[in-house]
Design a protein around this motif. Structure first.
Motif, PDB file in Angstrom:
ATOM      1  N   GLU A 190       0.823  -1.213   0.000  1.00  0.00           N
ATOM      2  CA  GLU A 190       0.000   0.000   0.000  1.00  0.00           C
ATOM      3  C   GLU A 190       0.855   1.260   0.000  1.00  0.00           C
ATOM      4  OE1 GLU A 190      -3.340   0.303   2.580  1.00  0.00           O
ATOM      5  OE2 GLU A 190      -3.566  -1.865   2.780  1.00  0.00           O
ATOM      6  N   PHE A 191       2.166   1.088   0.036  1.00  0.00           N
ATOM      7  CA  PHE A 191       3.061   2.237   0.066  1.00  0.00           C
ATOM      8  C   PHE A 191       3.461   2.640  -1.347  1.00  0.00           C
ATOM      9  CE2 PHE A 191       3.817  -0.117   4.055  1.00  0.00           C
ATOM     10  CZ  PHE A 191       3.492   0.863   4.975  1.00  0.00           C
ATOM     11  N   THR A 192       3.691   3.934  -1.543  1.00  0.00           N
ATOM     12  CA  THR A 192       4.159   4.426  -2.836  1.00  0.00           C
ATOM     13  C   THR A 192       5.639   4.089  -2.987  1.00  0.00           C
ATOM     14  OG1 THR A 192       4.838   6.593  -1.989  1.00  0.00           O
ATOM     15  CG2 THR A 192       2.525   6.342  -2.663  1.00  0.00           C
ATOM     16  N   GLU A 193       6.151   4.236  -4.202  1.00  0.00           N
ATOM     17  CA  GLU A 193       7.565   3.952  -4.435  1.00  0.00           C
ATOM     18  C   GLU A 193       8.462   4.875  -3.609  1.00  0.00           C
ATOM     19  OE1 GLU A 193       8.894   1.395  -6.134  1.00  0.00           O
ATOM     20  OE2 GLU A 193       6.792   0.758  -6.211  1.00  0.00           O
ATOM     21  N   GLU A 194       8.073   6.143  -3.470  1.00  0.00           N
ATOM     22  CA  GLU A 194       8.869   7.083  -2.683  1.00  0.00           C
ATOM     23  C   GLU A 194       8.842   6.708  -1.202  1.00  0.00           C
ATOM     24  OE1 GLU A 194      11.630   9.954  -2.485  1.00  0.00           O
ATOM     25  OE2 GLU A 194      10.634   9.235  -4.311  1.00  0.00           O
ATOM     26  N   ILE A 217       9.469   9.727  11.569  1.00  0.00           N
ATOM     27  CA  ILE A 217       9.380   9.509  10.118  1.00  0.00           C
ATOM     28  C   ILE A 217       8.704   8.180   9.834  1.00  0.00           C
ATOM     29  CG2 ILE A 217      10.692   9.212   7.985  1.00  0.00           C
ATOM     30  CD1 ILE A 217      12.832  11.033   9.138  1.00  0.00           C
ATOM     31  N   LEU A 218       9.114   7.136  10.568  1.00  0.00           N
ATOM     32  CA  LEU A 218       8.502   5.821  10.380  1.00  0.00           C
ATOM     33  C   LEU A 218       7.041   5.841  10.790  1.00  0.00           C
ATOM     34  CD1 LEU A 218       8.990   2.862   9.605  1.00  0.00           C
ATOM     35  CD2 LEU A 218       9.642   2.418  11.979  1.00  0.00           C
ATOM     36  N   LYS A 219       6.747   6.517  11.881  1.00  0.00           N
ATOM     37  CA  LYS A 219       5.363   6.593  12.373  1.00  0.00           C
ATOM     38  C   LYS A 219       4.449   7.301  11.383  1.00  0.00           C
ATOM     39  CE  LYS A 219       2.646   8.329  16.291  1.00  0.00           C
ATOM     40  NZ  LYS A 219       2.700   9.045  17.600  1.00  0.00           N
ATOM     41  N   ASN A 220       4.973   8.335  10.728  1.00  0.00           N
ATOM     42  CA  ASN A 220       4.166   9.142   9.802  1.00  0.00           C
ATOM     43  C   ASN A 220       4.585   8.933   8.353  1.00  0.00           C
ATOM     44  OD1 ASN A 220       2.704  10.715  11.959  1.00  0.00           O
ATOM     45  ND2 ASN A 220       4.794  11.359  12.434  1.00  0.00           N
ATOM     46  N   ILE A 221       4.985   7.721   8.031  1.00  0.00           N
ATOM     47  CA  ILE A 221       5.531   7.430   6.703  1.00  0.00           C
ATOM     48  C   ILE A 221       4.545   7.756   5.587  1.00  0.00           C
ATOM     49  CG2 ILE A 221       4.784   5.009   6.744  1.00  0.00           C
ATOM     50  CD1 ILE A 221       8.080   6.384   5.271  1.00  0.00           C
ATOM     51  N   LEU A 222       3.254   7.651   5.854  1.00  0.00           N
ATOM     52  CA  LEU A 222       2.255   7.886   4.807  1.00  0.00           C
ATOM     53  C   LEU A 222       2.115   9.362   4.461  1.00  0.00           C
ATOM     54  CD1 LEU A 222      -0.544   5.372   5.872  1.00  0.00           C
ATOM     55  CD2 LEU A 222       1.195   5.093   4.104  1.00  0.00           C
ATOM     56  N   THR A 223       2.551  10.245   5.347  1.00  0.00           N
ATOM     57  CA  THR A 223       2.433  11.683   5.085  1.00  0.00           C
ATOM     58  C   THR A 223       3.788  12.380   5.025  1.00  0.00           C
ATOM     59  OG1 THR A 223       2.155  12.088   7.467  1.00  0.00           O
ATOM     60  CG2 THR A 223       0.145  11.831   6.141  1.00  0.00           C
ATOM     61  N   TYR A 224       4.864  11.669   5.280  1.00  0.00           N
ATOM     62  CA  TYR A 224       6.193  12.279   5.299  1.00  0.00           C
ATOM     63  C   TYR A 224       6.609  12.678   3.885  1.00  0.00           C
ATOM     64  CZ  TYR A 224      11.187  12.897   6.203  1.00  0.00           C
ATOM     65  OH  TYR A 224      12.447  13.413   6.303  1.00  0.00           O
ATOM     66  N   ASN A 225       6.984  13.946   3.704  1.00  0.00           N
ATOM     67  CA  ASN A 225       7.359  14.420   2.368  1.00  0.00           C
ATOM     68  C   ASN A 225       8.575  15.344   2.390  1.00  0.00           C
ATOM     69  OD1 ASN A 225       6.261  16.649   3.572  1.00  0.00           O
ATOM     70  ND2 ASN A 225       4.589  16.943   2.107  1.00  0.00           N
ATOM     71  N   THR A 250      11.993   5.506   1.326  1.00  0.00           N
ATOM     72  CA  THR A 250      12.255   6.027   2.668  1.00  0.00           C
ATOM     73  C   THR A 250      12.320   4.896   3.689  1.00  0.00           C
ATOM     74  OG1 THR A 250      11.159   8.131   2.145  1.00  0.00           O
ATOM     75  CG2 THR A 250      11.424   7.586   4.471  1.00  0.00           C
ATOM     76  N   ILE A 251      11.425   3.923   3.560  1.00  0.00           N
ATOM     77  CA  ILE A 251      11.422   2.755   4.450  1.00  0.00           C
ATOM     78  C   ILE A 251      12.754   2.006   4.322  1.00  0.00           C
ATOM     79  CG2 ILE A 251      10.394   0.467   4.805  1.00  0.00           C
ATOM     80  CD1 ILE A 251       7.686   1.766   4.064  1.00  0.00           C
ATOM     81  N   GLY A 252      13.225   1.862   3.086  1.00  0.00           N
ATOM     82  CA  GLY A 252      14.508   1.202   2.862  1.00  0.00           C
ATOM     83  C   GLY A 252      15.662   1.959   3.488  1.00  0.00           C
ATOM     84  N   LYS A 253      15.602   3.285   3.464  1.00  0.00           N
ATOM     85  CA  LYS A 253      16.669   4.091   4.073  1.00  0.00           C
ATOM     86  C   LYS A 253      16.654   3.952   5.593  1.00  0.00           C
ATOM     87  CE  LYS A 253      17.081   7.603   0.444  1.00  0.00           C
ATOM     88  NZ  LYS A 253      16.996   9.046   0.125  1.00  0.00           N
ATOM     89  N   ILE A 254      15.476   3.855   6.173  1.00  0.00           N
ATOM     90  CA  ILE A 254      15.387   3.640   7.621  1.00  0.00           C
ATOM     91  C   ILE A 254      16.008   2.298   7.980  1.00  0.00           C
ATOM     92  CG2 ILE A 254      13.799   3.297   9.566  1.00  0.00           C
ATOM     93  CD1 ILE A 254      11.894   5.281   8.208  1.00  0.00           C
TER      94      ILE A 254
END
Length: 224
Positions: A54-58, A97-105, A62-66
């Protein structure tokens, strides 16, 4: 946000806090385990196919960087080098950032890149993942390898740990490890040890042991 994604983020957050708590309490073994388990889950999600996430590529980037930062902190806890460590206070910046990954920009706070997830059988999936019993061999074959020559077949550097068996009069490979090309950079690195025989194609890797046993390296790059 679906209930599945909400639950996933909650589990990630709980794991992150457990690792950071262990870290701050000085329980380094527990912190390392928690960081590495979470990093593996994040790497898996970061490389999931679009239809299965359900996550976008961007967001996945970010998840991969964490995940990379978790591995860096884990490596810092196991390193004797104090220079250029990834500190706990740095890692804690990633929790919101992880907690708000869906809105982090915003721009990611650290200059890191996602690390590819290796195809590894988890400890316990195969029986007999402990060390071989070489006590009957005696000599250098019992306990630790004599040498670990490096090879470069294709796009990875392999390390083979070899030991001499006096009774059989030959040198045997104990286990092996490898570095991906994007892992070749100055500083400390921790890589997993795998069961022999050496799998240069990296198609079916099996961890050597259930225990947290790794090859610790410190890389220094020289330019000609």
């Amino acid at each position: 946000m679906s209930e599945v994604t909400r639950s996933l983020l909650q589990r990630w957050g709980a794991s992150f806090r457990r690792g950071a708590d262990f870290d701050s309490w000085g329980q380094l073994v527990e912190a390392i385990d928690e960081y590495q388990i979470l990093a593996r889950h994040l790497q898996k999600e970061a490389q999931a196919q679009h239809n299965n996430s359900e996550f976008t590529e961007e967001q996945k980037k970010t998840i991969g960087k964490i995940a990379t930062c978790l591995e860096l902190r884990s490596a810092a806890l196991q390193s004797t080098q104090s220079q250029d460590e990834f500190k706990l206070e740095d890692l804690k910046k990633l929790e919101p950032i992880l907690k708000n990954i869906l809105t982090y920009n915003k721009e990611f706070p650290f200059d890191v890149q996602p690390v590819p997830l290796r195809r590894i059988l988890a400890p316990g999936e195969e029986e007999n993942l402990e060390f071989e019993d070489d006590e009957e061999e005696g000599g250098a074959g019992a306990g630790s390898p004599d040498s670990f020559p490096a090879r470069v077949p294709g796009a990875a550097i392999f390390f083979e740990f070899k030991h001499y068996k006096p009774k059989k009069r030959f040198t045997s490979t104990k286990c092996f490890a490898f570095m991906e090309m994007d892992e070749i950079k100055p500083g400390p690195i921790i890589i997993e040890l795998y069961k022999k025989p050496t799998d240069f194609k990296r198609k079916k890797l099996q961890l050597l042991t259930k225990k947290p046993l790794y090859l610790h390296l410190h890389q220094t790059l020289h330019k000609e």
